[in-house]
Design a protein around this motif. Structure first.
Motif, PDB file in Angstrom:
ATOM      1  N   ASN A 235     -11.606  -0.993  -2.126  1.00 23.95           N
ATOM      2  CA  ASN A 235     -11.065  -0.611  -0.822  1.00 23.95           C
ATOM      3  C   ASN A 235     -12.077   0.191  -0.013  1.00 23.95           C
ATOM      4  O   ASN A 235     -12.216  -0.012   1.204  1.00 23.95           O
ATOM      5  CB  ASN A 235      -9.795   0.228  -1.001  1.00 23.95           C
TER       6      ASN A 235
ATOM      7  N   ARG B 238      -3.809  -0.281  -4.630  1.00 19.56           N
ATOM      8  CA  ARG B 238      -2.547   0.039  -3.944  1.00 19.56           C
ATOM      9  C   ARG B 238      -2.591   1.401  -3.258  1.00 19.56           C
ATOM     10  O   ARG B 238      -1.838   1.652  -2.311  1.00 19.56           O
ATOM     11  CB  ARG B 238      -1.405   0.009  -4.975  1.00 19.56           C
TER      12      ARG B 238
ATOM     13  N   ARG C  78       0.816  -1.207   0.000  1.00 21.63           N
ATOM     14  CA  ARG C  78       0.000   0.000   0.000  1.00 21.63           C
ATOM     15  C   ARG C  78       0.849   1.255   0.000  1.00 21.63           C
ATOM     16  O   ARG C  78       1.857   1.348   0.703  1.00 21.63           O
ATOM     17  CB  ARG C  78      -0.950   0.030   1.218  1.00 21.63           C
TER      18      ARG C  78
END
Length: 423
Positions: free
Chosen positions: A271, A245, A212
Motif C-alpha cells: 500500500n 486492509r 479498508r
C-alpha cells in the motif's frame, strides 16, 4: 431518593417552575462559554511552547537541508520517532503535514479515483457504502458523505463496534468498502477496542476484496485515568494475510500544536508503494522543518510519553469536575446516563430520548455552545435524539464549572418538559 422520571405530573410541573427560575438566572449572567469541540486550552498549548525555539540547525542527521525541496515521505528521524512511539516499522510510515484528517481525505480520494491493488476505482462502484460506528466522530462521517457514500451506522459497545453486526454486513455486501475506527478512547464514547475486537476486524471475511479499515488512533497516547493497551492491528492483520486492509493514522494535534503539528499514515509495504506513486505527483514533500523541530524538541518516544503524563495531569481536574458534577446533579434523576472515560478528550452523555436537541438549544440560548445534537451520528441524525458530546478541555476550570452546571440544568429542564408532555 425518588427519580424525577417517577414524579407525578403535579411534581413535574412544580419542578419545571423551579428549574425555569434557575435557568433565567443563568441567562442573566450573559455567559459566552464554548464546549463545542475538543480543542486544547491555551494552558495546554503553553506546555510545548519550547517547540517554537527548538530548531537550532536546519540539517537532518544525514546532512540534508530541511529548508529545501525533497524527502517525499518524511525525514528518517521523524519516522523513527513515531515508529518507536507506536511500534510500527519505519518503512511502513509516511510523515505528512499537520492534519491526519487531511491524510484520511487524501487516502479516500485516491481510492475513489484510482482504486487499490488492481481493483476498480471506488467512484465506479454503484451504491458504495461505508460503516460508521455510532456514536462516532462527525468529521469522519463528513469525509465519506462528501465522497457520495451511503453511511451505515453500526452500534458501539464498550469494546468497540458491535462485531456481530460488522461481520454480517461486510460478508454479505461487496459495496461496503470500509469502516471508520478510533480504537483507543474513541470519540465520543471513550471506548477502547478489546483484543477480540481487533482480531475480528483483522480476520473477518469481507465480500469486497478491497475492504479498508481507516484506523484513526487519534487518542492512542491520551490516557488520563488509566493507560490502556491496544493490540497491534498490523500484526493481527498480517497473521491472517490481510495487512493491506489497514490504513493507520495518527497525529500530534493534541500533543503539541493542533495547527502546526505532524500527522502520519502507515500501511502495508504494498500500500505504501502504491500511495507514494501518487504522492510523487501530488507533492514534493511536507514541512521538513516542522518534522525536524518536533524531533529536536522531544528527542525520543519516552519524552513524548512523559509529556502526555503532564497533559493528563492538566486535564484530569477538568474531567473530574465534569464527572463529579454530572453525578451530583443528574446521577439520581433518571434523566441521563454517561460513560466515564479512561482517556481521550470527551464525555458522552445520553439524555432521555427526544431531549438532546432541546438540551443543546437551551444551553446555547443561555450562553454555552455545545457540539450540535446529532453530530455523533451519520447525517447528523441521532435516531433517539439523545447523545451529546461534552468537550471539557477548552474552557478554563472556572468557565467549565459554570458551563457544566448550566448544562446539567438544561438536561433536567428538557427532560422534565418531555415527561410533562408525555404524562
Amino acid at each position: 431518593m425518588k427519580k424525577i422520571t417517577e414524579f407525578t405530573r403535579e411534581e413535574l410541573l412544580e419542578l419545571q417552575e423551579e428549574l425555569e427560575k434557575q435557568y433565567e438566572e443563568f441567562k442573566a449572567q450573559g455567559l459566552k462559554l464554548d464546549m463545542s469541540r475538543g480543542k486544547p486550552a491555551a494552558s495546554q498549548l503553553d506546555l510545548t511552547n519550547g517547540l517554537l525555539t527548538a530548531l537550532d540547525d536546519y540539517h537532518t542527521e544525514s546532512g540534508l537541508d530541511a529548508r529545501n525541496y525533497g524527502v517525499l515521505d518524511g525525514i528518517p528521524e521523524a519516522k523513527k520517532l513515531f515508529s518507536d512511539l507506536l511500534d510500527i516499522p519505519v518503512d511502513k510510515i509516511i510523515v505528512g503535514g499537520s492534519s491526519s484528517l487531511n491524510l484520511m481525505y487524501d487516502a479516500m480520494t485516491r481510492l475513489m479515483l484510482f482504486g487499490t491493488q488492481g481493483e476498480k476505482p471506488w467512484k465506479d462502484v454503484k451504491g458504495i457504502k461505508w460503516l460508521c460506528p455510532s456514536p462516532g466522530y462527525d468529521r469522519h462521517f463528513a469525509v465519506t458523505e462528501d465522497m457520495g457514500m451511503e453511511l451505515i451506522p453500526v452500534p458501539m459497545t464498550a469494546e468497540g463496534p458491535d462485531m456481530d453486526v460488522v461481520e454480517k454486513l461486510v460478508a454479505e455486501d461487496d459495496t461496503i468498502k470500509g469502516i471508520w475506527c478510533v480504537p483507543l478512547h474513541s470519540n465520543p464514547l471513550g471506548a477502547c477496542y478489546s483484543d477480540e475486537t481487533v482480531d475480528r476486524l483483522a480476520s473477518m471475511k469481507t465480500a469486497a476484496k478491497d475492504f479498508r479499515i481507516f484506523w484513526d488512533n487519534a487518542y492512542g497516547v491520551h490516557h488520563i485515568y488509566e493507560e490502556v493497551p491496544l493490540k497491534d492491528i498490523f500484526k493481527a492483520a498480517a497473521a491472517c494475510g490481510n495487512e493491506d486492509r489497514i490504513l493507520y493514522f495518527f497525529s500530534t494535534s493534541k500533543i503539541t500544536f493542533p495547527g502546526a503539528g505532524i500527522a502520519i499514515m502507515a500501511s502495508s509495504l504494498s500500500n505504501i508503494a502504491e500511495i507514494k506513486k501518487h504522492m510523487t505527483i501530488q507533492t514534493i514533500g511536507h514541512d521538513k522543518l516542522n518534522q525536524l523541530r518536533h524531533v529536536k524538541y522531544f528527542g525520543n518516544a519516552e519524552n513524548i510519553r512523559a509529556h502526555m503524563r503532564k497533559l493528563a495531569d492538566a486535564l484530569r481536574p477538568k474531567f473530574d469536575m465534569v464527572l463529579d458534577t454530572l453525578d451530583a446533579e443528574l446521577g439520581e434523576t433518571g434523566l441521563a446516563s454517561w460513560v466515564t472515560p479512561k482517556g481521550g478528550y470527551f464525555v458522552a452523555l445520553d439524555t432521555l430520548p427526544g431531549c438532546a436537541k432541546e438540551t443543546v438549544r437551551l444551553a446555547k440560548e443561555a450562553g454555552v455552545t455545545m457540539t450540535g445534537a446529532g453530530a455523533t451520528w451519520p447525517y447528523k441524525k441521532d435516531p433517539k435524539d439523545s447523545n451529546i458530546r461534552i468537550a471539557p478541555t477548552y474552557p478554563t476550570i472556572e468557565e467549565l464549572d459554570k458551563a457544566i452546571h448550566l448544562f446539567c440544568l438544561c438536561v433536567k429542564l428538557a427532560g422534565v418538559k418531555k415527561l410533562i408532555g408525555e404524562s
